[in-house]
Scaffold this active site. Structure first.
Site, PDB file in Angstrom:
ATOM      1  N   GLU A 174       1.143  -0.037  -4.885  1.00  0.00           N
ATOM      2  CA  GLU A 174       0.018   1.003  -5.369  1.00  0.00           C
ATOM      3  C   GLU A 174       0.762   2.222  -5.206  1.00  0.00           C
ATOM      4  OE1 GLU A 174      -3.911   3.029  -3.376  1.00  0.00           O
ATOM      5  OE2 GLU A 174      -2.267   2.793  -2.004  1.00  0.00           O
ATOM      6  N   ASP A 199       0.868  -1.255   0.103  1.00  0.00           N
ATOM      7  CA  ASP A 199      -0.013  -0.008  -0.196  1.00  0.00           C
ATOM      8  C   ASP A 199       0.809   1.280  -0.011  1.00  0.00           C
ATOM      9  OD1 ASP A 199      -2.631   1.098   0.070  1.00  0.00           O
ATOM     10  OD2 ASP A 199      -2.106   1.987   2.091  1.00  0.00           O
ATOM     11  N   ASP A 247     -10.023   2.719  -2.858  1.00  0.00           N
ATOM     12  CA  ASP A 247     -10.261   3.940  -2.870  1.00  0.00           C
ATOM     13  C   ASP A 247     -11.181   4.778  -3.848  1.00  0.00           C
ATOM     14  OD1 ASP A 247      -8.184   4.348  -0.884  1.00  0.00           O
ATOM     15  OD2 ASP A 247      -6.749   3.681  -2.341  1.00  0.00           O
TER      16      ASP A 247
END
Length: 288
Positions: free
Chosen positions: A97, A72, A164
């Site tokens: 990410e 992440d 998200d």
């Protein structure tokens, strides 16, 4: 604990003048990446942190059967630590990410992480969304802010939405029709396509299954070659490998156009898109 987080990450507005770790605390070292205002970054320079992360990743693999990892917010710390964690835990697949579509920045992170991890292809996501919504597909030819396929397809994990964009950002790819068109693109092109769970449970599931089958039958992989036949107002058309063709958009197009015999057979299609597979022994008159 204080020692495990960096000493210089700042909070989000309206508390932007406050640090997560106060100066009188026993904080870790300086941040090695971008500030994350929603939470402090872990101090990955700490050997204790590194041992704990590696131990946890190995435990996930050995005890719970995890075979792939998602890292992440990889903009928040130096890419070399991702490389260390992957080399120590040896997953079959990993993806970072790196929430950016700038070719220079993304390629720099891939280089810093020693090519050990793939990364989510935000360039494809945003240029494809704009193309589908506007019904004009020149966006997909952007080699700086657009699809990673133009410069590093083997490290690209393509997607339409995630927790998200479908969550706090309230930035869904589009309606059901547009989502169907999006999967017609990413499931037929190079890169590793990722299917969003809410989309899998939605009305496009049957078409997604057909597209996955066409991809497998045509032998499309992350490193497949492709050729864009047209990308402009009303139409995107491409050949992927030598066994698959596809189109998006309101304008008509067929890979059989101009051929004396019909060598492409329709494999799947929906509102605004069609996919064909090559059939060498079709032997029928060409149908456009």
């Amino acid at each position: 604990e204080e020692w495990a987080v960096v000493k210089d990450d700042w909070k989000c507005p309206p508390q932007q003048d406050e640090k997560f770790c106060l100066d009188n605390c026993t904080c870790g070292a300086a941040d090695t990446g971008e500030n994350a205002c929603f939470a402090p970054d872990i101090d990955h320079t700490s050997r204790r942190v590194q041992r704990d992360v590696i131990g946890w990743l190995r435990w996930l693999r050995s005890h719970l059967g995890f075979d792939a990892f998602r890292f992440d917010n990889t903009k928040g710390y130096a890419g070399k630590y991702t490389a260390e964690y992957i080399r120590a835990s040896r997953p079959a697949l990993s993806v970072g990410e790196f929430f950016d579509s700038n070719r220079h920045l993304v390629s720099q992170w891939i280089k810093e992480s020693k090519g050990t991890s793939r990364t989510f292809d935000f360039g494809t996501r945003y240029k494809l969304r704009d193309s589908v919504k506007e019904d004009t597909y020149g966006h997909l030819m952007d080699t700086l802010w657009g699809p990673m396929m133009w410069w590093d397809k083997e490290h690209a994990v393509t997607f339409l939405d995630n927790h998200d964009t479908a969550g706090l950002l309230n930035d869904r790819f589009g309606d059901d029709r547009q989502i169907g068109m999006g999967y017609a693109y990413i499931l037929t092109h190079p890169g590793i396509p990722c299917i969003f769970w809410l989309d899998w449970l939605g009305p496009n599931q049957a078409k997604i299954i057909e597209l996955v089958g066409a991809r497998e039958q045509a032998g499309v992989t992350a490193s497949s070659n492709w050729k864009v036949a047209y990308a402009g107002p009303g139409l995107y058309a491409a050949f992927v490998g030598d066994r698959l063709a596809m189109k998006l958009g309101s304008s008509s197009w067929s890979p059989n156009q101009g051929l004396s015999k019909r060598v492409w057979a329709r494999a799947s299609g929906g509102d605004g898109w069609t996919v064909w597979l090559r059939s060498e022994d079709a032997g029928e008159e060409s149908e456009e």
